[in-house]
Structures are given as structure tokens and as C-alpha cells.
Enzyme design. Sequence first.
Site, PDB file in Angstrom:
ATOM      1  N   ASN A 235       0.839  -1.410   0.124  1.00  0.00           N
ATOM      2  CA  ASN A 235      -0.153  -0.101   0.102  1.00  0.00           C
ATOM      3  C   ASN A 235       0.956   1.150  -0.012  1.00  0.00           C
ATOM      4  O   ASN A 235       1.266   1.797   1.086  1.00  0.00           O
ATOM      5  CB  ASN A 235      -0.921  -0.087   1.449  1.00  0.00           C
ATOM      6  CG  ASN A 235      -1.657   1.264   1.491  1.00  0.00           C
ATOM      7  OD1 ASN A 235      -1.877   1.938   0.288  1.00  0.00           O
ATOM      8  ND2 ASN A 235      -2.155   1.608   2.645  1.00  0.00           N
ATOM      9  N   TRP A 236       1.024   1.721  -1.322  1.00  0.00           N
ATOM     10  CA  TRP A 236       1.930   2.923  -1.118  1.00  0.00           C
ATOM     11  C   TRP A 236       1.568   4.115  -0.574  1.00  0.00           C
ATOM     12  O   TRP A 236       2.341   5.100  -0.475  1.00  0.00           O
ATOM     13  CB  TRP A 236       2.123   3.165  -2.756  1.00  0.00           C
ATOM     14  CG  TRP A 236       3.149   1.994  -3.213  1.00  0.00           C
ATOM     15  CD1 TRP A 236       3.588   0.913  -2.712  1.00  0.00           C
ATOM     16  CD2 TRP A 236       3.682   2.085  -4.686  1.00  0.00           C
ATOM     17  NE1 TRP A 236       4.380   0.255  -3.835  1.00  0.00           N
ATOM     18  CE2 TRP A 236       4.334   0.965  -4.855  1.00  0.00           C
ATOM     19  CE3 TRP A 236       3.617   3.183  -5.651  1.00  0.00           C
ATOM     20  CZ2 TRP A 236       5.280   0.608  -6.003  1.00  0.00           C
ATOM     21  CZ3 TRP A 236       4.480   2.614  -7.077  1.00  0.00           C
ATOM     22  CH2 TRP A 236       5.044   1.758  -7.072  1.00  0.00           C
ATOM     23  N   LYS A 237       0.314   4.304  -0.531  1.00  0.00           N
ATOM     24  CA  LYS A 237      -0.165   5.358   0.237  1.00  0.00           C
ATOM     25  C   LYS A 237       0.032   6.898  -0.759  1.00  0.00           C
ATOM     26  O   LYS A 237      -0.031   6.446  -2.000  1.00  0.00           O
ATOM     27  CB  LYS A 237       0.359   5.741   1.640  1.00  0.00           C
ATOM     28  CG  LYS A 237       0.076   4.595   2.631  1.00  0.00           C
ATOM     29  CD  LYS A 237       0.497   4.785   3.970  1.00  0.00           C
ATOM     30  CE  LYS A 237       0.202   3.666   4.850  1.00  0.00           C
ATOM     31  NZ  LYS A 237       0.393   3.596   6.070  1.00  0.00           N
TER      32      LYS A 237
ATOM     33  N   HIS B  11      -9.093   1.820   4.833  1.00  0.00           N
ATOM     34  CA  HIS B  11      -7.807   1.844   5.563  1.00  0.00           C
ATOM     35  C   HIS B  11      -8.157   2.719   6.745  1.00  0.00           C
ATOM     36  O   HIS B  11      -8.852   3.706   6.544  1.00  0.00           O
ATOM     37  CB  HIS B  11      -6.753   2.382   4.548  1.00  0.00           C
ATOM     38  CG  HIS B  11      -5.486   2.394   5.281  1.00  0.00           C
ATOM     39  ND1 HIS B  11      -4.934   3.142   6.070  1.00  0.00           N
ATOM     40  CD2 HIS B  11      -4.467   1.381   5.118  1.00  0.00           C
ATOM     41  CE1 HIS B  11      -3.567   2.876   6.281  1.00  0.00           C
ATOM     42  NE2 HIS B  11      -3.463   1.632   5.841  1.00  0.00           N
TER      43      HIS B  11
ATOM     44  N   GLU C 234      -6.560   5.101   7.631  1.00  0.00           N
ATOM     45  CA  GLU C 234      -5.960   6.472   7.376  1.00  0.00           C
ATOM     46  C   GLU C 234      -7.289   7.182   6.650  1.00  0.00           C
ATOM     47  O   GLU C 234      -7.551   8.339   6.731  1.00  0.00           O
ATOM     48  CB  GLU C 234      -5.049   6.624   6.711  1.00  0.00           C
ATOM     49  CG  GLU C 234      -3.654   6.413   7.395  1.00  0.00           C
ATOM     50  CD  GLU C 234      -2.334   6.075   6.460  1.00  0.00           C
ATOM     51  OE1 GLU C 234      -1.366   5.750   7.240  1.00  0.00           O
ATOM     52  OE2 GLU C 234      -2.413   5.893   5.263  1.00  0.00           O
TER      53      GLU C 234
ATOM     54  N   GLU D  88      -5.379  -4.348  10.744  1.00  0.00           N
ATOM     55  CA  GLU D  88      -4.344  -3.327  10.912  1.00  0.00           C
ATOM     56  C   GLU D  88      -4.596  -2.469  12.163  1.00  0.00           C
ATOM     57  O   GLU D  88      -5.493  -1.608  12.228  1.00  0.00           O
ATOM     58  CB  GLU D  88      -4.493  -2.441   9.762  1.00  0.00           C
ATOM     59  CG  GLU D  88      -5.819  -2.016   9.148  1.00  0.00           C
ATOM     60  CD  GLU D  88      -5.656  -0.710   8.442  1.00  0.00           C
ATOM     61  OE1 GLU D  88      -4.333  -0.320   7.912  1.00  0.00           O
ATOM     62  OE2 GLU D  88      -6.490   0.118   8.403  1.00  0.00           O
TER      63      GLU D  88
ATOM     64  N   GLY E  72       2.098   3.095  10.778  1.00  0.00           N
ATOM     65  CA  GLY E  72       2.956   4.242  10.711  1.00  0.00           C
ATOM     66  C   GLY E  72       3.750   4.748  11.905  1.00  0.00           C
ATOM     67  O   GLY E  72       4.618   5.853  11.745  1.00  0.00           O
TER      68      GLY E  72
ATOM     69  N   SER F 184       3.003  -2.569  10.275  1.00  0.00           N
ATOM     70  CA  SER F 184       4.200  -2.148  10.271  1.00  0.00           C
ATOM     71  C   SER F 184       5.020  -3.511  10.281  1.00  0.00           C
ATOM     72  O   SER F 184       6.024  -3.703  10.710  1.00  0.00           O
ATOM     73  CB  SER F 184       4.715  -1.614  11.556  1.00  0.00           C
ATOM     74  OG  SER F 184       4.146  -0.108  11.412  1.00  0.00           O
TER      75      SER F 184
ATOM     76  N   GLY G 165       2.942  -1.198   4.245  1.00  0.00           N
ATOM     77  CA  GLY G 165       3.151   0.262   3.982  1.00  0.00           C
ATOM     78  C   GLY G 165       4.538   0.661   3.603  1.00  0.00           C
ATOM     79  O   GLY G 165       5.025   0.287   2.527  1.00  0.00           O
ATOM     80  N   GLY G 166       5.467   1.246   4.504  1.00  0.00           N
ATOM     81  CA  GLY G 166       6.540   1.586   4.084  1.00  0.00           C
ATOM     82  C   GLY G 166       7.642   0.717   3.405  1.00  0.00           C
ATOM     83  O   GLY G 166       8.447   1.056   2.474  1.00  0.00           O
TER      84      GLY G 166
END
Length: 255
Positions: A13-15, A98, A100, A170, A176, A216, A237-238
Site C-alpha cells: 500500500n503505497w499511500k 484503511h 487513514e 491493521e 506508521g 508495520s 506500507g513503508g
Amino acid sequence: MNKNLRKAVIAGNWKMNKTPAEAAALISEMKPLVADAGCDVVLCVPFIDIPAAVEAAKGSNIAIGAENIHFKASGAYTGEISADMLTEAGVKYVVVGHSERRQYFGETDQTVNLRTLAAVNAGLTAIVCVGETLEQRELGYTETLLKFQTKMALTNVSADQLKNIIIAYEPVWAIGTGVTATAEQADEGNGYVRAAIAEMYGADVAETVTVQYGGSMNAGNAEELLGKVNVDGGLIGGASLKAQDFSVIVKAAGK
């Protein structure tokens, strides 16, 4: 993971990261690293990156997904994207609900359900996110909340449509933040999700549903997390923005 019953899926998930040119370059770097994956590999990218990502992923085992979907087919919904737009662009997966989106953009359990239905009705695979805050966990509401969110998201979803749904647990407190749930906490949370599905569709059906962990997960902890019976993959994510790190997670899911 139990690959005899359900698919392992690693989804990035590149956001809000990467321009189209950067997306193409990163996917080109990733392709040889994940070519022999023993799991399904997905990259969910910003809307503007979708054409470049689809083109860059051609001929590979990487499927491209989107990060959101609207529940209407068309209309006065400025800034939104419909299921038909995504499918015509070559998208196969879409992230729904999500944390966010819930936190910053007003997503509710009801709109998550409507978006989930829009996705599966269009033939997309929905990666539906559920999770609790730190306060909710400390108050002892984790099981109650995860079951409620899961059941709300799956309202009016048929058992046949469930085949096109992945649930991603999640924990909001691990998104994050650099804080990761322990492997035991991840397995427990995913187990609550699976229990909720069993209460709706029966235990046999629940055992076929892919439930990812999405808090994470990284190259250092992926193998331990993915070794748990209820963790069928990850929503990354990251680490999905780094080809080498992402490939390590994909390899861990293939074991």
C-alpha cells in the site's frame, strides 16, 4: 498460514507516495526480485500512478490495485473514483476502509460496506481493513470491535462474493508508528476476524478467507508474523516502497 485452505497474499500500500515515473522505476526493480513468489503479489498505488504501474507490471506476476473506491457508479462526487474506472484502467484489487481513510476522510463502517460491495460487484478483489485504536485495546474491546467491523463490512456480501474479499487486520496503534503487534497479538486479532466470518458464513467458509496482518510488517519481522496460523499475508506500507525489503517479505510468505 495454511496454504492448503487459502491463498497467501502480500499487498503493498503505497499511500501518497511515488510519481508515475517513480512508480514505473520501482516496479521494474521489483519484478525480478518477486518473480518466483510463492504467494500472490499486489501493489496498491495512488490513482495517478495506475496507468504507469499497469504498464510496468505487464508480463510479471505483480497485480496492480487502487487505494480507494467510491460506492456509486458515477455522479457528483468530486475527487472520487468508480469501480468501472478502476477496472477499465487494469486494476484488480482495491483497499477499502484503511485506518487513514477512516481517520482523515470520514470513512465509516457503513461506507466501508458500500465500497466493499461496489468492488466485488465489479469483479475486483477488495482488501478490507479493520482495526482498533490503542485506547480501545487497553479498554479490552479488541475482539468486540474487530468482530463488529468485520461483520459490518461484510453486510449483504454473499458467500460467493466472499471469494473476492481479503480482510486486513491493521491495529491503528501500529500503523506508521514503527510499533508492531507481537506475532501473538497479530495472530489473535486475525483469529477474531476469522471467528466473525465463521459466525456469518460457517467455519468451513471462514477457513478459506485470506486474512492479512497490516501493522508495520517489515523485512525483519515478516517471517515470524507469517508463521502464525491465522496470518495469511500482509498489507505492507513503508516496506513496499523499497524493492529489496518488499521482496524479503514476499519470500517469507512463500515458505
